[in-house]
Scaffold this motif. Structure first.
Motif, PDB file in Angstrom:
ATOM      1  N   ASP A   1       1.509  -9.492   9.233  1.00 38.14           N
ATOM      2  CA  ASP A   1       0.631 -10.033   8.198  1.00 38.14           C
ATOM      3  C   ASP A   1      -0.611  -9.190   7.982  1.00 38.14           C
ATOM      4  O   ASP A   1      -1.315  -9.351   6.994  1.00 38.14           O
ATOM      5  CB  ASP A   1       0.212 -11.462   8.570  1.00 38.14           C
ATOM      6  CG  ASP A   1       1.405 -12.395   8.627  1.00 38.14           C
ATOM      7  OD1 ASP A   1       2.017 -12.627   7.570  1.00 38.14           O
ATOM      8  OD2 ASP A   1       1.744 -12.853   9.718  1.00 38.14           O
ATOM      9  N   ALA A   2      -0.920  -8.321   8.932  1.00 40.63           N
ATOM     10  CA  ALA A   2      -2.039  -7.390   8.804  1.00 40.63           C
ATOM     11  C   ALA A   2      -1.594  -6.053   9.364  1.00 40.63           C
ATOM     12  O   ALA A   2      -0.687  -5.981  10.192  1.00 40.63           O
ATOM     13  CB  ALA A   2      -3.271  -7.913   9.556  1.00 40.63           C
ATOM     14  N   GLN A   3      -2.248  -4.997   8.882  1.00 44.36           N
ATOM     15  CA  GLN A   3      -1.864  -3.659   9.317  1.00 44.36           C
ATOM     16  C   GLN A   3      -2.865  -3.022  10.275  1.00 44.36           C
ATOM     17  O   GLN A   3      -2.541  -2.073  10.969  1.00 44.36           O
ATOM     18  CB  GLN A   3      -1.696  -2.735   8.105  1.00 44.36           C
ATOM     19  CG  GLN A   3      -0.534  -3.092   7.208  1.00 44.36           C
ATOM     20  CD  GLN A   3      -0.882  -4.157   6.189  1.00 44.36           C
ATOM     21  OE1 GLN A   3      -1.908  -4.094   5.538  1.00 44.36           O
ATOM     22  NE2 GLN A   3      -0.007  -5.138   6.052  1.00 44.36           N
ATOM     23  N   LEU A   4      -4.083  -3.537  10.286  1.00 43.78           N
ATOM     24  CA  LEU A   4      -5.120  -2.967  11.147  1.00 43.78           C
ATOM     25  C   LEU A   4      -5.932  -4.087  11.772  1.00 43.78           C
ATOM     26  O   LEU A   4      -6.205  -5.112  11.134  1.00 43.78           O
ATOM     27  CB  LEU A   4      -6.035  -2.041  10.352  1.00 43.78           C
ATOM     28  CG  LEU A   4      -5.400  -0.686   9.996  1.00 43.78           C
ATOM     29  CD1 LEU A   4      -5.921  -0.183   8.674  1.00 43.78           C
ATOM     30  CD2 LEU A   4      -5.653   0.325  11.107  1.00 43.78           C
ATOM     31  N   LEU A   5      -6.305  -3.882  13.012  1.00 44.53           N
ATOM     32  CA  LEU A   5      -7.076  -4.859  13.764  1.00 44.53           C
ATOM     33  C   LEU A   5      -8.286  -4.176  14.383  1.00 44.53           C
ATOM     34  O   LEU A   5      -8.163  -3.098  14.980  1.00 44.53           O
ATOM     35  CB  LEU A   5      -6.205  -5.476  14.865  1.00 44.53           C
ATOM     36  CG  LEU A   5      -6.882  -6.381  15.906  1.00 44.53           C
ATOM     37  CD1 LEU A   5      -7.509  -7.592  15.236  1.00 44.53           C
ATOM     38  CD2 LEU A   5      -5.866  -6.813  16.963  1.00 44.53           C
ATOM     39  N   ILE A   6      -9.450  -4.787  14.219  1.00 46.85           N
ATOM     40  CA  ILE A   6     -10.667  -4.334  14.884  1.00 46.85           C
ATOM     41  C   ILE A   6     -10.957  -5.351  15.977  1.00 46.85           C
ATOM     42  O   ILE A   6     -11.308  -6.494  15.699  1.00 46.85           O
ATOM     43  CB  ILE A   6     -11.846  -4.227  13.903  1.00 46.85           C
ATOM     44  CG1 ILE A   6     -11.464  -3.389  12.690  1.00 46.85           C
ATOM     45  CG2 ILE A   6     -13.067  -3.616  14.590  1.00 46.85           C
ATOM     46  CD1 ILE A   6     -12.517  -3.378  11.599  1.00 46.85           C
ATOM     47  N   ASP A   7     -10.802  -4.926  17.221  1.00 42.28           N
ATOM     48  CA  ASP A   7     -10.839  -5.891  18.314  1.00 42.28           C
ATOM     49  C   ASP A   7     -11.063  -5.146  19.621  1.00 42.28           C
ATOM     50  O   ASP A   7     -11.020  -3.913  19.681  1.00 42.28           O
ATOM     51  CB  ASP A   7      -9.502  -6.647  18.369  1.00 42.28           C
ATOM     52  CG  ASP A   7      -9.544  -7.910  19.231  1.00 42.28           C
ATOM     53  OD1 ASP A   7     -10.643  -8.298  19.677  1.00 42.28           O
ATOM     54  OD2 ASP A   7      -8.470  -8.498  19.450  1.00 42.28           O
ATOM     55  N   GLY A   8     -11.288  -5.913  20.680  1.00 41.78           N
ATOM     56  CA  GLY A   8     -11.298  -5.347  22.003  1.00 41.78           C
ATOM     57  C   GLY A   8      -9.882  -4.985  22.423  1.00 41.78           C
ATOM     58  O   GLY A   8      -8.925  -5.180  21.668  1.00 41.78           O
ATOM     59  N   GLY A   9      -9.736  -4.486  23.639  1.00 43.71           N
ATOM     60  CA  GLY A   9      -8.449  -3.973  24.053  1.00 43.71           C
ATOM     61  C   GLY A   9      -7.598  -4.875  24.913  1.00 43.71           C
ATOM     62  O   GLY A   9      -6.429  -4.569  25.159  1.00 43.71           O
ATOM     63  N   VAL A  10      -8.133  -6.000  25.360  1.00 41.73           N
ATOM     64  CA  VAL A  10      -7.399  -6.827  26.309  1.00 41.73           C
ATOM     65  C   VAL A  10      -6.100  -7.348  25.706  1.00 41.73           C
ATOM     66  O   VAL A  10      -5.034  -7.297  26.339  1.00 41.73           O
ATOM     67  CB  VAL A  10      -8.267  -7.993  26.805  1.00 41.73           C
ATOM     68  CG1 VAL A  10      -7.447  -8.928  27.689  1.00 41.73           C
ATOM     69  CG2 VAL A  10      -9.466  -7.468  27.591  1.00 41.73           C
TER      70      VAL A  10
ATOM     71  N   ASP B   1      -4.558   1.688  -2.998  1.00 43.41           N
ATOM     72  CA  ASP B   1      -3.658   1.273  -1.927  1.00 43.41           C
ATOM     73  C   ASP B   1      -4.369   0.250  -1.052  1.00 43.41           C
ATOM     74  O   ASP B   1      -5.538   0.412  -0.709  1.00 43.41           O
ATOM     75  CB  ASP B   1      -3.247   2.480  -1.082  1.00 43.41           C
ATOM     76  CG  ASP B   1      -2.368   3.444  -1.850  1.00 43.41           C
ATOM     77  OD1 ASP B   1      -1.429   2.972  -2.511  1.00 43.41           O
ATOM     78  OD2 ASP B   1      -2.632   4.654  -1.788  1.00 43.41           O
ATOM     79  N   ARG B   2      -3.643  -0.777  -0.698  1.00 44.74           N
ATOM     80  CA  ARG B   2      -4.258  -1.883   0.042  1.00 44.74           C
ATOM     81  C   ARG B   2      -3.749  -1.952   1.468  1.00 44.74           C
ATOM     82  O   ARG B   2      -2.560  -1.882   1.729  1.00 44.74           O
ATOM     83  CB  ARG B   2      -3.986  -3.206  -0.664  1.00 44.74           C
ATOM     84  CG  ARG B   2      -4.589  -4.419   0.039  1.00 44.74           C
ATOM     85  CD  ARG B   2      -4.339  -5.676  -0.742  1.00 44.74           C
ATOM     86  NE  ARG B   2      -4.983  -5.605  -2.048  1.00 44.74           N
ATOM     87  CZ  ARG B   2      -4.668  -6.401  -3.068  1.00 44.74           C
ATOM     88  NH1 ARG B   2      -3.714  -7.298  -2.929  1.00 44.74           N
ATOM     89  NH2 ARG B   2      -5.305  -6.289  -4.218  1.00 44.74           N
ATOM     90  N   LEU B   3      -4.687  -2.100   2.382  1.00 48.72           N
ATOM     91  CA  LEU B   3      -4.396  -2.377   3.783  1.00 48.72           C
ATOM     92  C   LEU B   3      -5.089  -3.680   4.134  1.00 48.72           C
ATOM     93  O   LEU B   3      -6.251  -3.892   3.762  1.00 48.72           O
ATOM     94  CB  LEU B   3      -4.921  -1.254   4.682  1.00 48.72           C
ATOM     95  CG  LEU B   3      -4.204   0.097   4.590  1.00 48.72           C
ATOM     96  CD1 LEU B   3      -5.061   1.188   5.222  1.00 48.72           C
ATOM     97  CD2 LEU B   3      -2.855   0.018   5.281  1.00 48.72           C
ATOM     98  N   ILE B   4      -4.408  -4.546   4.837  1.00 51.58           N
ATOM     99  CA  ILE B   4      -4.995  -5.808   5.272  1.00 51.58           C
ATOM    100  C   ILE B   4      -5.537  -5.632   6.682  1.00 51.58           C
ATOM    101  O   ILE B   4      -4.834  -5.148   7.574  1.00 51.58           O
ATOM    102  CB  ILE B   4      -3.973  -6.950   5.263  1.00 51.58           C
ATOM    103  CG1 ILE B   4      -3.301  -7.060   3.894  1.00 51.58           C
ATOM    104  CG2 ILE B   4      -4.648  -8.272   5.640  1.00 51.58           C
ATOM    105  CD1 ILE B   4      -4.217  -7.425   2.766  1.00 51.58           C
ATOM    106  N   GLY B   5      -6.788  -6.008   6.878  1.00 49.69           N
ATOM    107  CA  GLY B   5      -7.410  -5.873   8.183  1.00 49.69           C
ATOM    108  C   GLY B   5      -7.825  -7.205   8.769  1.00 49.69           C
ATOM    109  O   GLY B   5      -8.047  -8.176   8.045  1.00 49.69           O
ATOM    110  N   VAL B   6      -7.914  -7.244  10.082  1.00 49.78           N
ATOM    111  CA  VAL B   6      -8.402  -8.414  10.812  1.00 49.78           C
ATOM    112  C   VAL B   6      -9.502  -7.943  11.751  1.00 49.78           C
ATOM    113  O   VAL B   6      -9.381  -6.895  12.383  1.00 49.78           O
ATOM    114  CB  VAL B   6      -7.267  -9.080  11.623  1.00 49.78           C
ATOM    115  CG1 VAL B   6      -7.827 -10.113  12.588  1.00 49.78           C
ATOM    116  CG2 VAL B   6      -6.256  -9.730  10.687  1.00 49.78           C
TER     117      VAL B   6
END
Length: 332
Positions: free
Chosen positions: A75-84, A24-29
């Motif tokens: 276009d993506a399902q998950l993001l690794i980022d700060g919260g602002v 199963d594929r998830l696209i992340g940023v």
């Protein structure tokens, strides 16, 4: 990266033929190539994603607005980022984005410059590098200078450099007088003869510095899939906190840094700030709301809990997964 090119990259990842195992594929940023965002790299290199039958192609976008746009556009399902970016988006009226875990709840960026610059006051009239306006590097720099009653535009200039490697290059070339960096790039600057003007970890500035973000609409249709992903991230966090040698190898590969001393220093400094059980601290969310409120009064209507879906962490705790995972080790 232009938005059109970004979307082309994401589409290419999504239409690539599935592997033989039909994972199963998830696209992340991810918004920064730094140690605090390395858990997916660890999961890839140690076989954790394979264990959970997952593929997680990860696209780097060094600007929060574009990363947020990719998420909101589906276009993506998950993001690794700060919260602002998430908090501003929800306060602005779109409540689809949601935190599902925290990785770092206070800022650990530092400001570095040539050794002759000892204090922030020495940077009056100088050019200060941040990755992007609105990014965590920008927030940290503003907060640090505020403590000396210094303001951007009046006392110093903010220069956007792009990503962390570009920040270091700008500092080395003299395009900026000081750079706002986090591990391992601050350690690399130190190895090149630069010094801390402000050592960020000592300030303990609360903010959602790194988190896992998804969409409520995606959770509604893919809850079990996200549950598997979160278990993979929990295992990667365990490796991050307990197996320094593996982490050093992963960072060396993905960041193309071979200097072991730099990586050792970065790991030792940064690991203290990371959450072993991926908890998001509500005070870190509140800090963002407090910062937004003076210019957007709508922020005062929200509580930190409004931005946080804790169902996956609750499941990891109640099922005993966390206890079993950390059995025999010391979790901070």
């Amino acid at each position: 990266m232009k938005l059109g090119l970004l979307m082309s990259c994401l589409i290419a990842l999504m239409i690539r033929p599935a592997t033989v195992q039909s994972a199963d594929r998830l696209i992340g940023v991810q918004s920064a190539r730094v140690m605090s965002q390395s858990m997916p790299w660890i999961a890839q290199e140690t076989g954790i994603f394979r264990k959970y039958n997952l593929e997680f192609p990860l696209v780097y976008i060094g600007t929060s607005p574009l990363a947020t746009a990719a998420m909101l556009g589906g276009d993506a399902q998950l993001l690794i980022d700060g919260g602002v970016g998430l908090v501003r988006t929800v306060v602005g009226g779109n409540n689809d984005l949601v935190f599902i875990a925290g990785i770092k709840n206070h800022l650990t960026q530092s400001i570095l410059a040539k050794p002759e610059i000892k204090r922030l006051e020495d940077l009056r009239g100088k050019k200060i590098g941040v990755t992007r306006i609105g990014a965590t590097t920008h927030y940290f720099a503003v907060q640090a200078f505020k403590r000396r009653n210094m303001e951007a535009g009046r006392d110093y200039s903010m220069i956007q450099t792009g990503g962390a490697p570009e920040m270091l290059a700008a500092l080395l070339s003299g395009a900026i007088d000081a750079g706002t960096m986090s591990a391992p790039w601050d350690a690399r600057a130190i190895s090149q003869g630069y010094s801390y003007v402000v050592y960020g970890p000592d300030l303990r500035i609360a903010q959602v510095a790194v988190s896992l973000i998804t969409r409520r609409s995606f959770i509604a249709q893919n809850s079990q899939l996200l549950g598997r992903f979160m278990r993979a991230m929990a295992e990667a966090a365990k490796v991050l906190h307990t197996d320094k040698e593996v982490v050093i190898k992963v960072l060396s590969k993905y960041l193309r840094i071979e200097d072991r001393k730099v990586l050792d220093q970065a790991y030792t400094a940064e690991i203290k700030a990371l959450e072993p059980r991926m908890e998001l601290k509500l005070e870190a969310v509140q800090a963002i709301l407090d910062d937004i409120a003076p210019t957007d009064p709508r922020a005062k209507k929200f509580k930190p809990q409004d931005f946080y879906d804790r169902r996956y962490l609750d499941e990891l705790e109640k099922s005993g997964f966390f206890d079993k995972l950390w059995s025999g080790t010391t979790s901070r």
